[in-house]
Scaffold this motif. Sequence first.
Motif, mmCIF file in Angstrom:
data_model
loop_
_atom_site.group_PDB
_atom_site.id
_atom_site.type_symbol
_atom_site.label_atom_id
_atom_site.label_comp_id
_atom_site.label_asym_id
_atom_site.label_seq_id
_atom_site.Cartn_x
_atom_site.Cartn_y
_atom_site.Cartn_z
ATOM 1 N N LEU A 109 1.277 -0.907 0.160
ATOM 2 C CA LEU A 109 -0.104 0.159 -0.240
ATOM 3 C C LEU A 109 1.227 0.857 0.093
ATOM 4 O O LEU A 109 0.260 2.272 -1.424
ATOM 5 C CB LEU A 109 -0.853 0.112 1.453
ATOM 6 N N ARG A 110 1.904 1.137 0.983
ATOM 7 C CA ARG A 110 2.992 2.561 0.885
ATOM 8 C C ARG A 110 3.837 2.834 -0.268
ATOM 9 O O ARG A 110 3.839 4.007 -1.181
ATOM 10 C CB ARG A 110 3.757 2.136 2.050
ATOM 11 N N SER A 111 4.683 1.025 -1.292
ATOM 12 C CA SER A 111 4.555 1.833 -2.764
ATOM 13 C C SER A 111 3.784 2.300 -3.223
ATOM 14 O O SER A 111 3.943 3.300 -4.620
ATOM 15 C CB SER A 111 5.633 0.362 -2.726
ATOM 16 N N LEU A 112 2.496 2.520 -3.133
ATOM 17 C CA LEU A 112 1.132 3.207 -4.262
ATOM 18 C C LEU A 112 0.761 4.031 -3.442
ATOM 19 O O LEU A 112 0.142 4.531 -4.449
ATOM 20 C CB LEU A 112 0.606 1.805 -4.235
ATOM 21 N N ASN A 113 1.252 4.227 -2.543
ATOM 22 C CA ASN A 113 1.036 6.100 -1.623
ATOM 23 C C ASN A 113 -1.270 5.951 -1.268
ATOM 24 O O ASN A 113 -1.400 6.210 -1.973
ATOM 25 C CB ASN A 113 1.157 6.730 -2.743
ATOM 26 N N THR A 115 -6.999 1.961 -8.545
ATOM 27 C CA THR A 115 -7.045 1.894 -7.612
ATOM 28 C C THR A 115 -7.724 1.022 -6.506
ATOM 29 O O THR A 115 -6.596 -0.112 -5.969
ATOM 30 C CB THR A 115 -7.120 3.198 -7.167
ATOM 31 N N LYS A 116 -8.771 0.670 -6.814
ATOM 32 C CA LYS A 116 -9.757 -0.445 -6.501
ATOM 33 C C LYS A 116 -9.632 -2.117 -6.620
ATOM 34 O O LYS A 116 -8.509 -2.581 -5.768
ATOM 35 C CB LYS A 116 -10.999 -0.414 -6.820
ATOM 36 N N GLU A 117 -8.671 -1.426 -8.302
ATOM 37 C CA GLU A 117 -8.078 -3.142 -8.626
ATOM 38 C C GLU A 117 -6.706 -2.797 -7.940
ATOM 39 O O GLU A 117 -6.292 -4.712 -7.595
ATOM 40 C CB GLU A 117 -8.326 -3.210 -10.094
ATOM 41 N N LYS A 118 -6.305 -2.806 -8.012
ATOM 42 C CA LYS A 118 -4.515 -2.363 -6.660
ATOM 43 C C LYS A 118 -4.695 -2.706 -5.461
ATOM 44 O O LYS A 118 -4.168 -3.608 -4.833
ATOM 45 C CB LYS A 118 -3.752 -1.828 -6.847
ATOM 46 N N VAL A 119 -5.466 -2.929 -5.068
ATOM 47 C CA VAL A 119 -5.989 -2.892 -3.873
ATOM 48 C C VAL A 119 -6.978 -4.229 -3.573
ATOM 49 O O VAL A 119 -5.739 -4.855 -2.614
ATOM 50 C CB VAL A 119 -7.259 -1.688 -3.414
ATOM 51 N N SER A 142 -3.274 5.089 1.155
ATOM 52 C CA SER A 142 -3.730 5.514 2.393
ATOM 53 C C SER A 142 -3.986 4.403 3.022
ATOM 54 O O SER A 142 -5.625 3.969 2.504
ATOM 55 C CB SER A 142 -4.553 6.452 3.135
ATOM 56 N N PRO A 143 -4.065 3.750 4.078
ATOM 57 C CA PRO A 143 -5.180 2.917 4.637
ATOM 58 C C PRO A 143 -6.665 3.150 5.216
ATOM 59 O O PRO A 143 -7.496 2.700 5.566
ATOM 60 C CB PRO A 143 -4.636 2.459 6.092
ATOM 61 N N ASP A 144 -6.385 4.900 5.602
ATOM 62 C CA ASP A 144 -8.002 5.748 5.695
ATOM 63 C C ASP A 144 -8.547 5.798 4.342
ATOM 64 O O ASP A 144 -9.988 6.094 4.738
ATOM 65 C CB ASP A 144 -7.115 6.555 6.660
ATOM 66 N N ASP A 145 -8.078 5.225 3.763
ATOM 67 C CA ASP A 145 -9.139 5.549 1.845
ATOM 68 C C ASP A 145 -10.124 4.743 2.262
ATOM 69 O O ASP A 145 -9.614 3.338 2.360
ATOM 70 C CB ASP A 145 -8.331 5.472 0.702
ATOM 71 N N ARG A 146 -10.739 5.418 1.659
ATOM 72 C CA ARG A 146 -12.300 4.138 1.510
ATOM 73 C C ARG A 146 -12.139 4.116 0.319
ATOM 74 O O ARG A 146 -12.006 4.842 -1.045
ATOM 75 C CB ARG A 146 -13.699 4.955 2.472
ATOM 76 N N LEU A 147 -12.731 2.355 -0.631
ATOM 77 C CA LEU A 147 -12.613 2.222 -1.715
ATOM 78 C C LEU A 147 -13.544 2.683 -2.464
ATOM 79 O O LEU A 147 -13.411 2.680 -3.481
ATOM 80 C CB LEU A 147 -13.337 0.475 -1.857
ATOM 81 N N LYS A 148 -15.148 3.858 -1.640
ATOM 82 C CA LYS A 148 -15.713 4.053 -2.634
ATOM 83 C C LYS A 148 -15.219 5.294 -3.594
ATOM 84 O O LYS A 148 -15.541 5.557 -4.202
ATOM 85 C CB LYS A 148 -17.155 4.453 -1.734
ATOM 86 N N THR A 149 -14.349 6.302 -2.758
ATOM 87 C CA THR A 149 -13.433 7.594 -3.319
ATOM 88 C C THR A 149 -12.658 6.929 -3.715
ATOM 89 O O THR A 149 -11.796 7.667 -4.867
ATOM 90 C CB THR A 149 -12.857 7.849 -2.136
#
Length: 234
Positions: A116-120, A134-138, A122-129
């Motif tokens: 997650l850090r390497s892709l910048n 980015t969702k696919e990366k997560v 945030s652990p606090d980001d919600r998927l809907k935002t």
Amino acid sequence: MNQINLIECQGLTKHFLTAKAVESLDLTIGRGRIVGLLGPNGSGKTTLIKLLNGLLVPTSGAVLIDGERPGPYTHSIVSYLPDRMYLSDWMKTSDLIDFFTDFYGDFDRVKAYDMLRSLNISPDDRLKTMSKGTKEKVQLIVTMARQSQLYLLDEPIGGVDPAARDYILNTILTNYSENATVLISTHLISDIERVLDEVVFLKNGIMTLHDTVDNIRETEGKSVDQLFREVFAC
């Protein structure tokens, strides 16, 4: 090291009413391989991955993962990335990591946070935002953070921009053990060819080729992408 082949399909067949999604497939794949599952849309790639993952039951024939039919044991050693988003939009990334930590004994949360850090992200980001890419990366991160024996990745780079594909491929390369196998379904062959050890061609549910990438280049005198374009030319 266990010498049983990781994947064995014996006459594996799956029909949907009159449609033949996979037909009489005999396939053996060992350990420590990155295998491209290649074919045009509707060739049976997703159906085969779901059969390997136990999400579909064969019409006939058999599929074995580490010598076992799909079930609780195989689910414990297979990490699956579907071809569509399945995560809940309300979740934060940290919620998702907590969920996977609770659900899978082989989930490495330290590795997940590192990715997650390497892709910048945030652990606090919600998927809907997040954007679709980015969702696919997560989704890929939580898949690859498991210490699995088999990774089944259905179109892992289909929805991301070209600049992110190298990172995703490097994530796949650096986050599986030498005894594990990765099966990647895609039609973006030129993007992933450099990481593949073997390829499987599917056409109308029938396997038309299973060979190593090196052997294809040596015997055919062309890249996998060039061979694919010839075999599947419209």
